[in-house]
Design an enzyme around this catalytic site. Structure first.
Site, PDB file in Angstrom:
ATOM      1  N   THR A 141       0.843  -1.096   0.040  1.00 19.08           N
ATOM      2  CA  THR A 141       0.261   0.014   0.057  1.00 19.08           C
ATOM      3  C   THR A 141       0.861   1.146  -0.064  1.00 19.08           C
ATOM      4  OG1 THR A 141      -1.517  -1.231   1.272  1.00 19.08           O
ATOM      5  CG2 THR A 141      -1.815   1.309   1.405  1.00 19.08           C
ATOM      6  N   ARG A 168     -13.366  -8.008  -1.868  1.00 22.24           N
ATOM      7  CA  ARG A 168     -12.905  -8.191  -0.673  1.00 22.24           C
ATOM      8  C   ARG A 168     -12.241  -6.597  -0.383  1.00 22.24           C
ATOM      9  NH1 ARG A 168      -7.243  -6.412   0.928  1.00 22.24           N
ATOM     10  NH2 ARG A 168      -6.975  -7.535   2.889  1.00 22.24           N
ATOM     11  N   GLY A 170      -9.690  -4.383   2.082  1.00 22.53           N
ATOM     12  CA  GLY A 170      -8.730  -4.341   3.132  1.00 22.53           C
ATOM     13  C   GLY A 170      -8.906  -3.226   4.203  1.00 22.53           C
ATOM     14  N   ASP A 171      -7.810  -3.010   5.073  1.00 21.36           N
ATOM     15  CA  ASP A 171      -7.858  -1.910   5.833  1.00 21.36           C
ATOM     16  C   ASP A 171      -7.555  -0.481   5.274  1.00 21.36           C
ATOM     17  OD1 ASP A 171      -5.018  -3.030   5.104  1.00 21.36           O
ATOM     18  OD2 ASP A 171      -4.590  -1.175   6.284  1.00 21.36           O
ATOM     19  N   THR A 191       0.370  -0.393   6.784  1.00 22.95           N
ATOM     20  CA  THR A 191       0.316  -1.502   5.798  1.00 22.95           C
ATOM     21  C   THR A 191       0.401  -2.841   6.298  1.00 22.95           C
ATOM     22  OG1 THR A 191       1.389  -1.649   3.751  1.00 22.95           O
ATOM     23  CG2 THR A 191       2.601  -0.754   5.525  1.00 22.95           C
ATOM     24  N   GLY A 192      -0.087  -3.594   5.399  1.00 24.88           N
ATOM     25  CA  GLY A 192       0.166  -5.227   5.881  1.00 24.88           C
ATOM     26  C   GLY A 192      -1.041  -5.859   5.644  1.00 24.88           C
ATOM     27  N   GLY A 194      -4.636  -6.654   5.794  1.00 24.83           N
ATOM     28  CA  GLY A 194      -5.706  -5.646   5.980  1.00 24.83           C
ATOM     29  C   GLY A 194      -6.739  -6.281   6.925  1.00 24.83           C
TER      30      GLY A 194
HETATM   31  N1  GLY Z   1      -3.158  -3.448   3.408  1.00 22.55           N
HETATM   32  C1  GLY Z   1      -3.666  -3.675   1.991  1.00 22.55           C
HETATM   33  C2  GLY Z   1      -4.877  -4.631   2.419  1.00 22.55           C
HETATM   34  O1  GLY Z   1      -4.735  -5.493   2.823  1.00 22.55           O
HETATM   35  O2  GLY Z   1      -5.637  -4.707   1.220  1.00 22.55           O
END
Ligand code: GLY
Length: 290
Positions: A141, A168, A170-171, A191-192, A194
């Site tokens: 990200t 889907r 993410g965060d 980042t990581g 989500g």
């Molecule tokens: N951190 C990005 C995601 O999991 O989509």
């Protein structure tokens, strides 16, 4: 991946004081570059071979935020998120709704799948025929925080998890998880994986700790350590979570639980030209450019 973008954004910020313009500049530079295979053009496809984009922007002075979730074909997702952050209501739009908004605004559309990202998808599908699909296939990200005088904002953009299920999210576009900004306190971004970051409301946690007086680096370390302990009590070990933060006091830093190496980010201010800084995983030590 954000070095060139931050250099350009920093010049813009210095000359114009435009915080959202700086976030946009830094992120557009990454979105437009197909070599960065997890953001924007050439991003990581989902299971069906479509690039679905998540992006968000939060203005720390108004507290307004905007985001797009799982949208296709918007060349610069962060531009749509920034535009949405000017609204109070209807500021978080998903899928076709986000695409409709971007069309009405006149934002550019393009096929986000490049020859390379299609090839990567086909290779992964071929592998899956031989083994059970796993939940985790890589991601990345671009997270940017910009501050000028008393104004702080944060923005993020990603194509999310490689081979994710269609739809889907993410965060990244979830305020409090992927990003949070409060001009009086500071901003943070994550980042990581989500799904794991959302469970920790990690960006909000970092800002909350800064509000209690921790400098940015301490806040990131403490938020991550508390989260990992909380997850451990539930018998779960998050795989891949990294945080960055910038305090209204001028402090900056990050933390990571990456096992395979260090976490890097780019930082610039009047006395530090844009350069790559490192968080040494494990010890969470902030190291300046070599
Ligand atoms: N951190 C990005 C995601 O999991 O989509």
């Amino acid at each position: 991946m954000s070095l060139d973008g931050v250099k350009a954004a920093y010049e813009l910020l210095k000359n114009s004081g435009d915080v959202s313009g700086a976030v946009k500049k830094a992120i557009n530079t990454v979105e437009d570059n197909p070599e960065f295979s997890s953001v924007g053009y050439g991003g990581l496809p989902n299971r069906e071979g479509d690039v679905e984009l998540d992006a968000a922007y939060m203005d720390g002075s108004t507290g307004y935020y905007g985001g797009i979730l799982g949208a296709k074909g918007i060349a610069n997702p962060i531009d749509a998120a920034i535009e949405l952050s000017k609204r109070h209501m209807n500021c978080l739009l998903s899928g076709t709704g986000a695409e409709h908004f971007a069309r009405l605004q006149g934002f550019r559309f393009q096929n986000m799948l490049t020859r390379e990202s299609k090839k990567r998808w086909e290779e992964e599908l071929a592998k899956e025929r031989e083994q059970l699909p796993g939940a985790y296939r890589g991601h990345d990200t671009v997270c940017v925080i910009a501050a000028r005088e008393k104004h702080i904002a944060a923005g993020v953009s990603t194509s999310g998890l490689f081979m994710k299920d269609p739809g889907r999210i993410g965060d990244s576009p979830i305020v409090g998880a992927g990003l949070y900004a409060d001009s009086a306190v500071g901003a943070a971004s994550a980042t990581g994986v989500g799904e794991d970051i959302i469970r920790g409301c990690l960006s909000y946690e970092v800002v909350r700790l800064m509000e209690q007086g921790r400098p940015a680096q301490e806040a990131c370390k403490e938020a991550l350590a508390a989260y990992l302990a909380r997850m451990s009590r539930k018998g779960f070990t998050p795989k891949d979570v990294s945080l960055i933060a910038l305090g209204a006091d001028g402090s900056f830093g990050g933390a990571t639980n990456l096992k395979d190496g260090d976490f890097t980010f780019v930082y610039a201010d009047e006395t530090h030209p844009a350069a790559v800084w490192t968080i040494a995983g494990g010890v969470q030590k902030l190291q300046g450019p070599a």
